[in-house]
Design a protein around this motif. Structure first.
Motif, PDB file in Angstrom:
ATOM      1  N   THR A 134       0.838  -1.190   0.000  1.00  0.00           N
ATOM      2  CA  THR A 134       0.000   0.000   0.000  1.00  0.00           C
ATOM      3  C   THR A 134       0.871   1.237   0.000  1.00  0.00           C
ATOM      4  OG1 THR A 134      -1.693  -1.167   1.241  1.00  0.00           O
ATOM      5  CG2 THR A 134      -1.822   1.245   1.217  1.00  0.00           C
ATOM      6  N   PRO A 135       0.646   2.173  -0.947  1.00  0.00           N
ATOM      7  CA  PRO A 135       1.418   3.407  -0.965  1.00  0.00           C
ATOM      8  C   PRO A 135       1.228   4.157   0.350  1.00  0.00           C
ATOM      9  CG  PRO A 135       0.202   3.123  -3.003  1.00  0.00           C
ATOM     10  CD  PRO A 135      -0.295   2.084  -2.051  1.00  0.00           C
ATOM     11  N   PRO A 136       2.210   4.975   0.733  1.00  0.00           N
ATOM     12  CA  PRO A 136       2.115   5.691   2.009  1.00  0.00           C
ATOM     13  C   PRO A 136       0.909   6.614   2.060  1.00  0.00           C
ATOM     14  CG  PRO A 136       3.872   6.586   0.641  1.00  0.00           C
ATOM     15  CD  PRO A 136       3.426   5.319  -0.009  1.00  0.00           C
ATOM     16  N   VAL A 137       0.286   6.674   3.230  1.00  0.00           N
ATOM     17  CA  VAL A 137      -0.866   7.549   3.438  1.00  0.00           C
ATOM     18  C   VAL A 137      -0.365   8.896   3.915  1.00  0.00           C
ATOM     19  CG1 VAL A 137      -2.978   7.877   4.761  1.00  0.00           C
ATOM     20  CG2 VAL A 137      -2.335   5.586   3.992  1.00  0.00           C
ATOM     21  N   ARG A 138      -0.888   9.954   3.327  1.00  0.00           N
ATOM     22  CA  ARG A 138      -0.475  11.296   3.744  1.00  0.00           C
ATOM     23  C   ARG A 138      -1.537  11.873   4.670  1.00  0.00           C
ATOM     24  NH1 ARG A 138      -3.235  14.855   0.486  1.00  0.00           N
ATOM     25  NH2 ARG A 138      -4.300  13.910  -1.291  1.00  0.00           N
ATOM     26  N   ALA A 139      -1.132  12.648   5.628  1.00  0.00           N
ATOM     27  CA  ALA A 139      -2.059  13.237   6.597  1.00  0.00           C
ATOM     28  C   ALA A 139      -2.630  14.527   6.027  1.00  0.00           C
ATOM     29  CB  ALA A 139      -1.336  13.515   7.904  1.00  0.00           C
ATOM     30  N   VAL A 140      -3.857  14.487   5.597  1.00  0.00           N
ATOM     31  CA  VAL A 140      -4.518  15.665   5.051  1.00  0.00           C
ATOM     32  C   VAL A 140      -5.952  15.679   5.546  1.00  0.00           C
ATOM     33  CG1 VAL A 140      -3.097  15.736   2.978  1.00  0.00           C
ATOM     34  CG2 VAL A 140      -5.213  14.424   2.972  1.00  0.00           C
ATOM     35  N   SER A 141      -6.632  16.763   5.240  1.00  0.00           N
ATOM     36  CA  SER A 141      -8.037  16.876   5.610  1.00  0.00           C
ATOM     37  C   SER A 141      -8.873  15.938   4.759  1.00  0.00           C
ATOM     38  CB  SER A 141      -8.499  18.320   5.405  1.00  0.00           C
ATOM     39  OG  SER A 141      -7.717  19.213   6.155  1.00  0.00           O
ATOM     40  N   LEU A 142     -10.109  15.758   5.161  1.00  0.00           N
ATOM     41  CA  LEU A 142     -11.037  14.966   4.375  1.00  0.00           C
ATOM     42  C   LEU A 142     -11.262  15.612   3.020  1.00  0.00           C
ATOM     43  CD1 LEU A 142     -13.774  14.091   7.023  1.00  0.00           C
ATOM     44  CD2 LEU A 142     -11.953  12.594   6.166  1.00  0.00           C
ATOM     45  N   HIS A 143     -11.561  14.788   2.041  1.00  0.00           N
ATOM     46  CA  HIS A 143     -11.958  15.308   0.732  1.00  0.00           C
ATOM     47  C   HIS A 143     -13.307  16.010   0.896  1.00  0.00           C
ATOM     48  CE1 HIS A 143     -13.318  15.325  -3.469  1.00  0.00           C
ATOM     49  NE2 HIS A 143     -12.050  15.162  -3.803  1.00  0.00           N
ATOM     50  N   PRO A 144     -13.599  17.031   0.083  1.00  0.00           N
ATOM     51  CA  PRO A 144     -14.871  17.749   0.212  1.00  0.00           C
ATOM     52  C   PRO A 144     -16.101  16.844   0.195  1.00  0.00           C
ATOM     53  CG  PRO A 144     -13.431  18.930  -1.282  1.00  0.00           C
ATOM     54  CD  PRO A 144     -12.722  17.655  -0.922  1.00  0.00           C
ATOM     55  N   VAL A 145     -16.069  15.736  -0.558  1.00  0.00           N
ATOM     56  CA  VAL A 145     -17.250  14.870  -0.581  1.00  0.00           C
ATOM     57  C   VAL A 145     -17.417  14.171   0.768  1.00  0.00           C
ATOM     58  CG1 VAL A 145     -16.995  14.537  -3.062  1.00  0.00           C
ATOM     59  CG2 VAL A 145     -16.097  12.806  -1.520  1.00  0.00           C
ATOM     60  N   GLN A 146     -16.306  13.811   1.404  1.00  0.00           N
ATOM     61  CA  GLN A 146     -16.384  13.189   2.722  1.00  0.00           C
ATOM     62  C   GLN A 146     -16.793  14.198   3.787  1.00  0.00           C
ATOM     63  OE1 GLN A 146     -12.275  11.878   2.353  1.00  0.00           O
ATOM     64  NE2 GLN A 146     -12.932   9.738   2.503  1.00  0.00           N
ATOM     65  N   GLU A 147     -16.197  15.392   3.715  1.00  0.00           N
ATOM     66  CA  GLU A 147     -16.527  16.433   4.686  1.00  0.00           C
ATOM     67  C   GLU A 147     -17.992  16.835   4.579  1.00  0.00           C
ATOM     68  OE1 GLU A 147     -16.118  18.815   7.830  1.00  0.00           O
ATOM     69  OE2 GLU A 147     -14.503  17.537   7.061  1.00  0.00           O
ATOM     70  N   ALA A 148     -18.515  16.876   3.360  1.00  0.00           N
ATOM     71  CA  ALA A 148     -19.927  17.222   3.173  1.00  0.00           C
ATOM     72  C   ALA A 148     -20.826  16.162   3.806  1.00  0.00           C
ATOM     73  CB  ALA A 148     -20.243  17.359   1.679  1.00  0.00           C
ATOM     74  N   MET A 149     -20.447  14.892   3.679  1.00  0.00           N
ATOM     75  CA  MET A 149     -21.237  13.832   4.302  1.00  0.00           C
ATOM     76  C   MET A 149     -21.212  13.962   5.828  1.00  0.00           C
ATOM     77  SD  MET A 149     -22.762  11.592   2.229  1.00  0.00           S
ATOM     78  CE  MET A 149     -22.726   9.902   2.835  1.00  0.00           C
ATOM     79  N   VAL A 150     -20.068  14.367   6.382  1.00  0.00           N
ATOM     80  CA  VAL A 150     -19.971  14.554   7.834  1.00  0.00           C
ATOM     81  C   VAL A 150     -20.836  15.728   8.278  1.00  0.00           C
ATOM     82  CG1 VAL A 150     -18.419  15.177   9.719  1.00  0.00           C
ATOM     83  CG2 VAL A 150     -17.681  13.522   7.992  1.00  0.00           C
ATOM     84  N   GLN A 151     -20.677  16.858   7.606  1.00  0.00           N
ATOM     85  CA  GLN A 151     -21.391  18.059   8.021  1.00  0.00           C
ATOM     86  C   GLN A 151     -22.899  17.946   7.839  1.00  0.00           C
ATOM     87  OE1 GLN A 151     -19.763  21.699   6.424  1.00  0.00           O
ATOM     88  NE2 GLN A 151     -17.655  21.177   6.989  1.00  0.00           N
ATOM     89  N   CYS A 152     -23.321  17.163   6.842  1.00  0.00           N
ATOM     90  CA  CYS A 152     -24.757  17.035   6.567  1.00  0.00           C
ATOM     91  C   CYS A 152     -25.364  15.795   7.214  1.00  0.00           C
ATOM     92  CB  CYS A 152     -24.998  17.012   5.053  1.00  0.00           C
ATOM     93  SG  CYS A 152     -24.521  18.531   4.217  1.00  0.00           S
ATOM     94  N   HIS A 153     -24.587  15.087   8.029  1.00  0.00           N
ATOM     95  CA  HIS A 153     -25.066  13.904   8.751  1.00  0.00           C
ATOM     96  C   HIS A 153     -25.601  12.862   7.765  1.00  0.00           C
ATOM     97  CE1 HIS A 153     -24.643  16.431  12.283  1.00  0.00           C
ATOM     98  NE2 HIS A 153     -25.405  17.329  11.711  1.00  0.00           N
ATOM     99  N   GLY A 154     -24.795  12.567   6.745  1.00  0.00           N
ATOM    100  CA  GLY A 154     -25.237  11.687   5.680  1.00  0.00           C
ATOM    101  C   GLY A 154     -24.973  10.214   5.910  1.00  0.00           C
ATOM    102  N   SER A 155     -24.529   9.831   7.111  1.00  0.00           N
ATOM    103  CA  SER A 155     -24.229   8.424   7.374  1.00  0.00           C
ATOM    104  C   SER A 155     -24.825   8.011   8.706  1.00  0.00           C
ATOM    105  CB  SER A 155     -22.714   8.195   7.384  1.00  0.00           C
ATOM    106  OG  SER A 155     -22.408   6.849   7.674  1.00  0.00           O
ATOM    107  N   GLN A 156     -25.379   6.805   8.757  1.00  0.00           N
ATOM    108  CA  GLN A 156     -25.904   6.268  10.008  1.00  0.00           C
ATOM    109  C   GLN A 156     -25.220   4.942  10.306  1.00  0.00           C
ATOM    110  OE1 GLN A 156     -30.053   6.963  10.913  1.00  0.00           O
ATOM    111  NE2 GLN A 156     -30.233   4.937  11.831  1.00  0.00           N
ATOM    112  N   CYS A 157     -25.686   3.834   9.714  1.00  0.00           N
ATOM    113  CA  CYS A 157     -24.979   2.570   9.959  1.00  0.00           C
ATOM    114  C   CYS A 157     -23.644   2.545   9.231  1.00  0.00           C
ATOM    115  CB  CYS A 157     -25.842   1.382   9.546  1.00  0.00           C
ATOM    116  SG  CYS A 157     -25.814   0.998   7.775  1.00  0.00           S
ATOM    117  N   GLY A 158     -23.551   3.267   8.111  1.00  0.00           N
ATOM    118  CA  GLY A 158     -22.280   3.427   7.420  1.00  0.00           C
ATOM    119  C   GLY A 158     -21.978   2.408   6.349  1.00  0.00           C
ATOM    120  N   PHE A 159     -22.781   1.370   6.202  1.00  0.00           N
ATOM    121  CA  PHE A 159     -22.444   0.335   5.227  1.00  0.00           C
ATOM    122  C   PHE A 159     -22.518   0.863   3.795  1.00  0.00           C
ATOM    123  CE2 PHE A 159     -22.973  -3.460   2.645  1.00  0.00           C
ATOM    124  CZ  PHE A 159     -22.027  -4.307   3.199  1.00  0.00           C
TER     125      PHE A 159
END
Length: 562
Positions: A134-159
């Motif tokens: 696995t290529p090295p993971v870099r420490a950065v902020s969430l991608h805008p699509v992920q951040e939008a899901m967090v801010q808009c409460h778009g996940s519950q069970c998460g599957f």
């Protein structure tokens, strides 16, 4: 038989896997071979979208992004492409905040990083059972699509969340990334296919207008959620454009894709996965390997693998042949290659018949349309395939080819029985030819299903009439879900042709249409219901032709209900 190594780009670096069986799915490779368990397995048939990933492919000097279902996608079909899974959005060094794209760094594997020699850091694995580095993971902020899901409460069970995130990422790259400061100055060339959502969709985002609820619903139609509900997820789709922007460094990605293409091995004549890049080579391979399983997107064959547990020692993939991937137009016809995706094929048809846009978006979900092909749907011959009734009503012809030459026939004459056709063992369907619309033509396409989006038709009826001076000069009607094959309603056409365009004519034609087919009863609908629906749809066509503003679920707009 030999198996070529499967090569693709992930996180900006090449990955190569050896001994991958020809019928192994991309999801199996991701979860079982590479340990990428963020991509989920749900339905195993391309319906739920939990397994969605995004592919990137070089086309005309640009990167073309497609969200696809990895559960029914054969792994070897992504050879030479870039792949993103949900784990990659914060780990891919080619995805950077927009302001950093102007300052590439060649240090520590950042943008523009190259290794000595080939310019690539290639790790070849001798067996698909072994885990890739696995290529090295870099420490950065969430991608805008992920951040939008967090801010808009778009996940519950998460599957379902990883699949939604990847569909949102595909949407972001298609509609938002081209409008960012690094890309807004270079819009698609004149004559290029417009983005989904209509010709003005890209302009709307460029001018700062948000993604509409309707567009978000269309783009996410292939993803199902069983607990959160769709409102917060649709909120996220509209919210992501307002977050700090990130973009793929496409210039760097295109260079890496080009280098990857140059390192690919020459095809082996006895390969277990054959994917010729020219029509002549494809037809030669078909003649040499008549027993190989032909795939053209694999949205149905994939189910034979996952649900029926079929195994294929050799696969012939038609989707790499350049001639089959083209849409060409002349003064009288549209020529659609058999390997053109359903997304692009419907876009070409909707450009001539705008009223087909909503019908097209109801064909499965977007990830299926991004992978499936028009030729594959036609050759498959399923009686509930939606493209065939449409093409029959449009008076389309199919071109069959082999090393012996080509022959052309009406699409409805292709079928001899349930999933049976007239093609010889060495023949392939290579293109579909559709006449351009006439001045007096009136076309309507109707789909009746239990679920509005991402569902199989109980009845599909497409009516195409040439009406002049209140007389029906010509009639073409295609029907699906009412016979063992997609069918042309010839008796009904006869009851309409040459008759005055009146309610009495429609009444007689509706009786003919009900008597023309003897549909079966199954889990989707009873035979009696299907016959009733056929007559009702013809009556609806009449009312719409008279200017009646019929109330339909297709007229429902989420913005008005929100």
């Amino acid at each position: 038989m030999t198996t070529r190594p499967l090569q693709f780009l992930r996180r900006g670096q090449p990955v190569a896997l050896g001994n991958v069986p020809p019928d192994r799915t991309l999801l199996q490779v991701l979860r079982e071979d590479l340990g990428c368990t963020g991509t989920k397995e749900g339905c195993g048939e391309g319906d739920c979208g939990a397994c969605t990933v995004v592919l990137g492919e070089a086309r005309d000097g640009k990167v073309h992004y497609s969200a696809v279902n990895s559960c029914i996608r054969l792994a070897h079909s992504i050879d030479g492409m870039a792949l993103w899974t949900v784990e990659d959005l914060t780990a891919d060094p080619l995805i950077q905040p927009v302001e950093l794209l102007h300052k590439p760094s060649r240090a520590d594997g950042g943008l523009g990083a190259r290794s000595a020699g080939t310019g690539m850091d290639m790790q070849v694995h001798e067996d698909s059972e072994h885990r890739a580095t696995t290529p090295p993971v870099r420490a950065v902020s969430l991608h805008p699509v992920q951040e939008a899901m967090v801010q808009c409460h778009g996940s519950q069970c998460g599957f379902c969340t990883p699949g939604f995130v990847m569909s949102l990422f595909g949407m972001y790259q298609k509609y938002i990334a081209p409008t960012l400061p690094t890309a807004c100055g270079s819009l698609p060339p004149e004559g290029a296919l417009a983005p989904r959502g209509g010709p003005s969709a890209l302009d709307n985002v460029c001018h700062g207008q948000p993604i509409t609820r309707e567009l978000a619903q269309e783009e996410l139609s292939g993803n199902l959620c069983r607990c959160t509900g769709y409102r917060p997820i649709l909120d996220a789709a509209q919210h992501m454009a307002g977050l700090p922007a990130m973009a793929v460094n496409e210039a760097e990605l295109l260079q890496k894709l080009e280098l990857l293409a140059h390192t690919k091995q020459a095809p082996d004549a006895d390969s277990s996965y054959i994917s010729p890049t020219t029509l002549s080579a494809l037809l030669a391979a078909r003649a040499a390997h008549p027993g190989a399983q032909v795939v053209a997107g694999c949205t149905d064959v994939g189910l034979w693998v996952t649900k029926l547990h079929k195994q294929y020692a050799q696969v012939l993939d038609v989707t790499r042949a350049a001639e089959l991937r083209a849409v060409q137009q002349d003064a009288h016809h549209i020529h659609i290659g058999a390997a053109v995706t359903l997304t692009d094929a419907f876009a070409a048809l909707a450009a001539q018949w705008p009223q087909l846009h909503r019908f097209a978006t109801r064909f499965a979900g977007l990830p299926v349309r991004n992978a499936g092909t028009l030729g594959g749907n036609v050759a498959n011959g399923s009686p509930i395939g939606d493209s065939m009734p449409l093409l029959i009503a449009l008076r389309a012809q199919v071109v069959l080819a082999s090393t012996r030459g080509e022959r052309t026939l009406a699409l409805e004459d292709l079928y001899t029985g349930y999933r049976q056709n007239v093609m010889a063992p060495d023949e392939l369907l290579v293109r579909i030819v559709v006449p351009r619309p006439g001045v007096t033509e009136v076309l309507r396409a109707y789909k009746i299903s239990k679920r509005f989006d991402d569902d199989i038709s109980a009845v599909c009826l497409v009516i195409n009439l040439d009406i002049e001076a209140n007389m029906v000069r010509r009639a073409s009607i295609g029907a699906g879900g009412v016979a063992a094959t997609p069918a042309r309603a010839r008796q009904t056409e006869g009851a309409l042709t040459g008759q005055p365009w009146t309610a009495d004519t429609i009444a007689r034609a509706a009786q003919a249409l009900q008597g023309e087919f003897n549909p079966i009863s199954d889990m989707r609908a009873s035979g009696a219901y299907r016959r009733t629906v056929l007559a009702s749809l013809l009556q609806r066509f009449w009312l719409e032709s008279q200017g009646d503003d019929a109330v339909s679920v297709e007229d429902f707009r989420l913005e008005e209900a929100a």
